[in-house]
Design an enzyme around this catalytic site. Structure first.
Site, PDB file in Angstrom:
ATOM      1  N   GLY A   1      -7.399   3.830  77.248  1.00 46.04           N
ATOM      2  CA  GLY A   1      -8.842   3.597  77.450  1.00 46.04           C
ATOM      3  C   GLY A   1      -9.264   2.907  77.029  1.00 46.04           C
ATOM      4  O   GLY A   1     -10.468   1.886  77.708  1.00 46.04           O
TER       5      GLY A   1
ATOM      6  N   TYR B   1     -18.644   2.763  76.338  1.00 46.66           N
ATOM      7  CA  TYR B   1     -20.218   3.417  76.693  1.00 46.66           C
ATOM      8  C   TYR B   1     -20.313   4.906  77.282  1.00 46.66           C
ATOM      9  O   TYR B   1     -21.624   4.837  77.606  1.00 46.66           O
ATOM     10  CB  TYR B   1     -21.306   2.806  75.639  1.00 46.66           C
ATOM     11  CG  TYR B   1     -20.919   2.400  74.030  1.00 46.66           C
ATOM     12  CD1 TYR B   1     -19.646   2.743  73.003  1.00 46.66           C
ATOM     13  CD2 TYR B   1     -21.198   2.048  73.801  1.00 46.66           C
ATOM     14  CE1 TYR B   1     -19.289   1.841  72.704  1.00 46.66           C
ATOM     15  CE2 TYR B   1     -21.243   0.887  72.387  1.00 46.66           C
ATOM     16  CZ  TYR B   1     -19.940   0.698  71.648  1.00 46.66           C
ATOM     17  OH  TYR B   1     -19.739   0.732  70.661  1.00 46.66           O
TER      18      TYR B   1
HETATM   19  C1  LIG Z   1     -15.546   8.197  67.393  1.00 50.96           C
HETATM   20  C2  LIG Z   1     -15.700   6.882  68.549  1.00 50.96           C
HETATM   21  C3  LIG Z   1     -15.882   5.433  68.447  1.00 50.96           C
HETATM   22  C4  LIG Z   1     -15.809   4.210  69.109  1.00 50.96           C
HETATM   23  N1  LIG Z   1     -16.031   3.029  68.808  1.00 50.96           N
HETATM   24  C5  LIG Z   1     -15.821   1.812  69.704  1.00 50.96           C
HETATM   25  C6  LIG Z   1     -15.723   0.241  69.380  1.00 50.96           C
HETATM   26  O1  LIG Z   1     -15.360   0.320  67.897  1.00 50.96           O
HETATM   27  N2  LIG Z   1     -15.268  -0.200  70.517  1.00 50.96           N
HETATM   28  C7  LIG Z   1     -15.354   0.136  71.766  1.00 50.96           C
HETATM   29  O2  LIG Z   1     -15.402  -1.045  72.447  1.00 50.96           O
HETATM   30  N3  LIG Z   1     -15.033   1.288  71.728  1.00 50.96           N
HETATM   31  C8  LIG Z   1     -15.885   1.757  70.910  1.00 50.96           C
HETATM   32  N4  LIG Z   1     -15.652   3.247  71.164  1.00 50.96           N
HETATM   33  C9  LIG Z   1     -15.636   3.830  73.096  1.00 50.96           C
HETATM   34  C10 LIG Z   1     -13.648   3.620  73.537  1.00 50.96           C
HETATM   35  O3  LIG Z   1     -13.770   2.333  73.501  1.00 50.96           O
HETATM   36  C11 LIG Z   1     -13.690   4.379  74.863  1.00 50.96           C
HETATM   37  O4  LIG Z   1     -14.492   5.560  75.335  1.00 50.96           O
HETATM   38  C12 LIG Z   1     -12.409   4.027  75.350  1.00 50.96           C
HETATM   39  O5  LIG Z   1     -13.145   4.650  76.823  1.00 50.96           O
HETATM   40  C13 LIG Z   1     -11.648   5.332  74.720  1.00 50.96           C
HETATM   41  O6  LIG Z   1     -10.320   5.522  75.060  1.00 50.96           O
HETATM   42  P1  LIG Z   1      -9.863   6.517  74.381  1.00 50.96           P
HETATM   43  O7  LIG Z   1      -8.514   6.404  75.019  1.00 50.96           O
HETATM   44  O8  LIG Z   1      -9.541   7.104  73.865  1.00 50.96           O
HETATM   45  O9  LIG Z   1      -9.623   7.420  75.098  1.00 50.96           O
HETATM   46  P2  LIG Z   1      -9.904   8.306  77.207  1.00 50.96           P
HETATM   47  O10 LIG Z   1     -10.323   9.731  76.790  1.00 50.96           O
HETATM   48  O11 LIG Z   1      -8.310   9.344  76.928  1.00 50.96           O
HETATM   49  O12 LIG Z   1     -10.361   8.036  78.372  1.00 50.96           O
HETATM   50  C14 LIG Z   1     -10.697   7.318  78.634  1.00 50.96           C
HETATM   51  C15 LIG Z   1     -11.168   7.001  80.111  1.00 50.96           C
HETATM   52  O13 LIG Z   1     -10.012   5.928  80.414  1.00 50.96           O
HETATM   53  C16 LIG Z   1      -8.805   6.783  81.280  1.00 50.96           C
HETATM   54  N5  LIG Z   1      -6.920   6.028  80.336  1.00 50.96           N
HETATM   55  C17 LIG Z   1      -7.478   6.979  79.203  1.00 50.96           C
HETATM   56  N6  LIG Z   1      -5.837   6.326  79.330  1.00 50.96           N
HETATM   57  C18 LIG Z   1      -5.072   5.814  80.234  1.00 50.96           C
HETATM   58  C19 LIG Z   1      -4.158   5.140  80.521  1.00 50.96           C
HETATM   59  N7  LIG Z   1      -3.125   5.036  79.934  1.00 50.96           N
HETATM   60  N8  LIG Z   1      -4.197   4.901  82.287  1.00 50.96           N
HETATM   61  C20 LIG Z   1      -5.205   5.155  83.072  1.00 50.96           C
HETATM   62  N9  LIG Z   1      -6.569   5.447  82.092  1.00 50.96           N
HETATM   63  C21 LIG Z   1      -6.413   5.342  81.184  1.00 50.96           C
HETATM   64  C22 LIG Z   1     -10.000   8.095  80.935  1.00 50.96           C
HETATM   65  O14 LIG Z   1      -9.099   8.956  81.623  1.00 50.96           O
HETATM   66  C23 LIG Z   1     -10.629   8.428  81.077  1.00 50.96           C
HETATM   67  O15 LIG Z   1     -11.535   8.068  82.131  1.00 50.96           O
HETATM   68  C24 LIG Z   1     -15.421   4.459  70.259  1.00 50.96           C
HETATM   69  C25 LIG Z   1     -15.538   6.251  70.679  1.00 50.96           C
HETATM   70  C26 LIG Z   1     -15.650   6.729  69.745  1.00 50.96           C
HETATM   71  C27 LIG Z   1     -15.657   8.173  69.958  1.00 50.96           C
END
Ligand SMILES: Cc1cc2nc3c(=O)[nH]c(=O)nc-3n(C[C@H](O)[C@H](O)[C@H](O)COP(=O)(O)OP(=O)(O)OC[C@H]3O[C@@H](n4cnc5c(N)ncnc54)[C@H](O)[C@@H]3O)c2cc1C
Length: 457
Positions: A79, A371
């Site tokens: 994500g 975000y």
């Molecule tokens: C504690 C915390 C700290 C953070 N710090 C930062 C930071 O320092 N900098 C920053 O830029 N952002 C930050 N974020 C935000 C973060 O970048 C986003 O929430 C990001 O989308 C998370 O990716 P994920 O794979 O963990 O999330 P997921 O919830 O798994 O995915 C997020 C989105 O992407 C989609 N997705 C996930 N994986 C795939 C895939 N393989 N193929 C297609 N679609 C997919 C999902 O369906 C969903 O729509 C933070 C978030 C949190 C909760």
């Protein structure tokens, strides 16, 4: 059934694992192989890996290579990279998505594609346009970046009693113009005043410098003397230790970076804004007032400076459009524990967001897709509409939204991959008067009939 793809599960609105309609979760957490090629300064990282695991693997192989992604180690690369992804190296190297050189993904027809077989349009779309609209990303190939053997970090706090208001005000004029190697963000929150025990605002200046203390001190003296940085405020360390420092862990043991579980998960709501003109001290005072409110006990505003490399990359290079002209980004956040009080805290952050309207970007009021904020607009239930999606889409992507829509109709015209904020497919064409017209795609057969003519030719 809808399909929700989850990599790290950090989506702010839970779109990877919550839905109002029947759905299945495709959880990629087992896809977490990372292979680092030090000679070529590149790595393949599978989508279910966390950025902590990635940093760990890079540091295992080299002390002078890094990657410009986020600050929280438990965030998933699936994500995070597909929405942009920024951290302390932002001013020097841009976003994670700016440093992706290849990808492997599964499209709606079940084919596994790489950069050459997916084509440049789709490769463009998944680097900042959000992966969830286009397919399932399996892995990214990334370009690693150079980091010095020693970096310098510092965290200094100033309360209202210590002139925080003027220092924050000044920071707005200088932080985006600093040397590219310097990143100083501000963390604003409420604390107890040491003077009278009442409430006050604390501004925490939290910084990474890609160089030594000796180089940093004169630089700070020249460009930001108001902060009064002293040698004893600074610590030199390896880049990988700075990752631990910024995420609040002791710098001695890296193993914590391998932990996928986010500690202290609580209820929260977040929002984002971009600032293009410095906010007046009166404007800042209004912010303080809201941050001193009852609901703001565990609330914060994080101001992250732009400029540097972010100014050099065109807003069309990838879908993430927030480049030159933005001084800094605001991340609003409020946490709470009691579920029954949720509405009160959500209302509070909405009030703060409304208050900020005159001070931030306009037409559109832009936001950062990573975000995720469903307050700024959602798709129609069941039938995604272009008009409806433009409301939130232009805030995240500005004019890149239209190109994302065109990619979507090419690769997923039946809208198989969808959620509350997924890119909609729609029809558009040049009419006889040379005018670009849009048509909603309620009718899939219309697309089949016209698509070759309108889109491919
Ligand atoms: C504690 C915390 C700290 C953070 N710090 C930062 C930071 O320092 N900098 C920053 O830029 N952002 C930050 N974020 C935000 C973060 O970048 C986003 O929430 C990001 O989308 C998370 O990716 P994920 O794979 O963990 O999330 P997921 O919830 O798994 O995915 C997020 C989105 O992407 C989609 N997705 C996930 N994986 C795939 C895939 N393989 N193929 C297609 N679609 C997919 C999902 O369906 C969903 O729509 C933070 C978030 C949190 C909760």
């Amino acid at each position: 059934m809808q399909i929700r793809v989850r990599s790290g599960g950090h989506d702010y609105e839970g779109l990877s694992y919550v839905s109002q309609v029947p759905f299945v979760i495709l959880d990629l957490f087992n896809l977490c192989e990372i292979s680092v090629d030090v000679e070529k300064k590149s790595a393949w990282v599978q989508a279910g890996s966390t950025i902590g695991q990635l940093y760990y693997k890079i540091a295992e192989k080299s002390g002078t290579l890094g990657f410009p992604a986020g600050l929280c180690p438990t965030v998933g690369v699936g994500g995070h990279f597909s929405g942009g992804g920024y951290g302390t190296l932002l001013r020097k190297y841009g976003l994670a998505a700016d440093n992706i050189i290849d990808a492997r993904m599964v499209d709606v027809n079940g084919r596994i594609l790489d950069r050459s077989s997916m084509g440049e349009d789709l490769f463009w779309a998944i680097r900042g346009g959000g992966g969830a609209s286009f397919g399932v990303i399996l892995a990214w190939k990334i370009q690693l970046v150079a980091v010095p053997e020693k970096v310098t970090v510092f965290t200094i706090d100033r309360t209202l009693e210590q002139d925080a208001i003027n220092i924050v005000h000044r920071w707005q004029y200088v932080a985006h113009k600093f040397d590219k190697n310097l990143f100083i963000r501000i963390y604003l929150g409420r604390v107890k005043s040491s003077q009278d025990g009442g409430r006050t605002i604390r501004a925490l200046f939290n910084s990474l410098f890609l160089g030594s203390v000796e180089t940093l001190l004169p630089l700070m003296k020249e460009s930001f003397p108001e902060l009064g940085l002293q040698r004893e405020d600074c610590t030199e360390m390896r880049w990988i230790e700075s990752i631990l420092y910024f995420s609040g862990f002791p710098t001695e043991s890296r193993d914590v970076l391998l932990n996928r579980t986010q500690p202290n998960v609580r209820h929260f709501k977040a929002k984002s804004d971009y600032v293009q003109k410095p906010i007046s001290t009166n404007g800042l005072k209004g912010m303080w007032k809201l941050l001193l409110g009852e609901e703001a006990e565990d609330a914060s505003m994080i101001l992250s400076p732009y400029g540097g490399r972010m100014d050099e990359i065109s807003e069309y290079t990838i879908p993430f459009p927030h480049r030159a002209g933005n001084l800094y980004k605001i991340h609003y956040l409020v946490n709470w524990d009691e579920e029954e009080a949720s509405q009160r805290y959500i209302n509070w952050i909405r009030r703060l967001y409304n208050y900020m309207a005159p001070y931030v970007s306009k037409f559109p009021r832009t936001a950062y897709i990573n975000y995720r904020d469903l307050d700024i607009g959602v798709n129609n239930k069941g039938n995604t509409s272009y008009a409806q999606a433009s409301i939130w889409g232009r805030k995240y992507f500005k004019n890149n939204f239209d190109r994302l829509v065109q990619v979507k109709i090419k690769v997923d015209p039946a809208n198989f991959f969808r959620n509350e904020q997924s890119i909609p497919p729609f029809l558009s064409c040049w009419n006889n008067n040379g005018k670009w017209i849009h048509r909603e795609t309620k009718c899939f057969s219309l697309f089949n009939m016209y698509s070759n003519k309108l889109f491919v030719d």
